[in-house]
Design a protein around this motif. Structure first.
Motif, PDB file in Angstrom:
ATOM      1  N   ALA A   4       0.166  -0.943   0.512  1.00 52.23           N
ATOM      2  CA  ALA A   4       0.016   0.103  -0.125  1.00 52.23           C
ATOM      3  C   ALA A   4       0.816   1.273   0.416  1.00 52.23           C
ATOM      4  N   MET A   5       1.986   0.839   0.384  1.00 51.35           N
ATOM      5  CA  MET A   5       3.345   2.809   0.109  1.00 51.35           C
ATOM      6  C   MET A   5       4.741   1.548  -0.184  1.00 51.35           C
ATOM      7  N   MET A   6       5.311   2.430  -1.169  1.00 55.70           N
ATOM      8  CA  MET A   6       5.816   1.797  -1.458  1.00 55.70           C
ATOM      9  C   MET A   6       7.241   2.930  -1.854  1.00 55.70           C
ATOM     10  N   SER A   7       8.547   2.734  -1.616  1.00 56.58           N
ATOM     11  CA  SER A   7       9.520   3.585  -1.957  1.00 56.58           C
ATOM     12  C   SER A   7       9.876   3.447  -3.421  1.00 56.58           C
ATOM     13  N   VAL A   8      10.415   3.939  -4.170  1.00 51.14           N
ATOM     14  CA  VAL A   8      10.054   4.912  -5.656  1.00 51.14           C
ATOM     15  C   VAL A   8      11.589   5.848  -6.296  1.00 51.14           C
ATOM     16  N   THR A   9      12.022   5.593  -7.579  1.00 52.18           N
ATOM     17  CA  THR A   9      12.911   7.039  -7.693  1.00 52.18           C
ATOM     18  C   THR A   9      12.092   7.621  -7.913  1.00 52.18           C
ATOM     19  N   ALA A  10      12.009   8.820  -8.048  1.00 48.28           N
ATOM     20  CA  ALA A  10      10.970  10.309  -8.272  1.00 48.28           C
ATOM     21  C   ALA A  10      11.047  10.580  -9.750  1.00 48.28           C
ATOM     22  N   PRO A  11      10.162  10.193 -10.805  1.00 46.70           N
ATOM     23  CA  PRO A  11      10.675  10.514 -11.905  1.00 46.70           C
ATOM     24  C   PRO A  11      11.100  12.673 -12.076  1.00 46.70           C
ATOM     25  N   ALA A  12      10.976  12.361 -11.111  1.00 42.92           N
ATOM     26  CA  ALA A  12      10.630  14.088 -11.530  1.00 42.92           C
ATOM     27  C   ALA A  12      10.729  14.626 -10.120  1.00 42.92           C
ATOM     28  N   THR A  13      10.967  16.219 -10.132  1.00 42.37           N
ATOM     29  CA  THR A  13      10.398  16.912  -8.564  1.00 42.37           C
ATOM     30  C   THR A  13       8.960  16.854  -8.821  1.00 42.37           C
ATOM     31  N   VAL A  14       8.630  15.877  -6.627  1.00 43.04           N
ATOM     32  CA  VAL A  14       7.524  15.967  -6.620  1.00 43.04           C
ATOM     33  C   VAL A  14       6.663  16.640  -5.689  1.00 43.04           C
ATOM     34  N   ALA A  15       5.625  16.810  -5.593  1.00 45.25           N
ATOM     35  CA  ALA A  15       5.649  17.673  -4.081  1.00 45.25           C
ATOM     36  C   ALA A  15       4.485  16.581  -2.978  1.00 45.25           C
ATOM     37  N   SER A  16       4.384  16.600  -2.091  1.00 44.34           N
ATOM     38  CA  SER A  16       3.852  15.909  -1.658  1.00 44.34           C
ATOM     39  C   SER A  16       1.990  15.786  -1.626  1.00 44.34           C
ATOM     40  N   GLY A  17       1.582  14.724  -1.770  1.00 47.64           N
ATOM     41  CA  GLY A  17       0.215  14.668  -2.473  1.00 47.64           C
ATOM     42  C   GLY A  17      -0.244  15.105  -3.714  1.00 47.64           C
ATOM     43  N   ALA A  18       0.856  14.770  -4.508  1.00 45.31           N
ATOM     44  CA  ALA A  18       0.357  14.945  -6.031  1.00 45.31           C
ATOM     45  C   ALA A  18       0.708  13.524  -6.767  1.00 45.31           C
ATOM     46  N   GLY A  19       0.290  13.110  -7.723  1.00 43.36           N
ATOM     47  CA  GLY A  19      -0.092  11.538  -8.788  1.00 43.36           C
ATOM     48  C   GLY A  19       2.013  11.444  -8.875  1.00 43.36           C
ATOM     49  N   VAL A  20       2.084  10.300  -8.959  1.00 43.71           N
ATOM     50  CA  VAL A  20       3.768   9.789  -9.434  1.00 43.71           C
ATOM     51  C   VAL A  20       3.403   8.818 -10.397  1.00 43.71           C
ATOM     52  N   LEU A  21       3.723   8.587 -10.955  1.00 41.21           N
ATOM     53  CA  LEU A  21       3.722   7.647 -12.540  1.00 41.21           C
ATOM     54  C   LEU A  21       5.572   6.915 -12.348  1.00 41.21           C
ATOM     55  N   VAL A  22       5.873   6.175 -12.353  1.00 33.35           N
ATOM     56  CA  VAL A  22       6.864   4.933 -12.769  1.00 33.35           C
ATOM     57  C   VAL A  22       6.385   3.971 -13.810  1.00 33.35           C
TER      58      VAL A  22
END
Length: 117
Positions: A9-27
């Motif tokens: 339910a929570m996973m560590s990933v490498t941010a593909p771009a600068t991201v803000a808390s609450g933003a969508g992240v697609l890897v």
């Protein structure tokens, strides 16, 4: 089980771009919501399941239960199943046209389109 790692339910990933808390992240085909701010290339925890208010395509009306996709080009949720968009879950509530946000229940799953035939 010796091979069990975590619920996912929570996973560590490498941010593909600068991201803000609450933003969508697609890897790749893995989508989640950033738990913290992160610089591009840094490790960030993402929530892959749950219900979140996300930026949406304003000119769409959503009905509860409608499939919702992530548009990586616009960094927003959409009901459009266009090429390049990734299924992330379903609308958890109706959303008006126009409106800037929509409530989405993340499915926590990799879309079937990502599975090789």
């Amino acid at each position: 089980m010796k091979n069990y790692i975590q619920p996912g339910a929570m996973m560590s990933v490498t941010a593909p771009a600068t991201v803000a808390s609450g933003a969508g992240v697609l890897v790749g085909m893995l989508f989640g919501i950033a738990a913290t701010d992160a610089a591009s290339g840094a490790s960030v925890e993402i929530a892959t399941a749950g219900v979140f208010d996300l930026p949406k395509t304003s000119a769409q009306a959503w009905t509860a239960g409608a499939p919702i996709y992530w548009d990586p080009a616009e960094a927003e949720a959409t009901s459009a199943a266009d090429a390049g968009n990734v299924l992330i879950g379903c609308a958890a509530a109706a959303a008006a046209n126009p409106s800037a946000t929509g409530r989405v229940r993340l499915n926590g799953a990799v879309p079937a389109a990502a599975v090789p035939a």
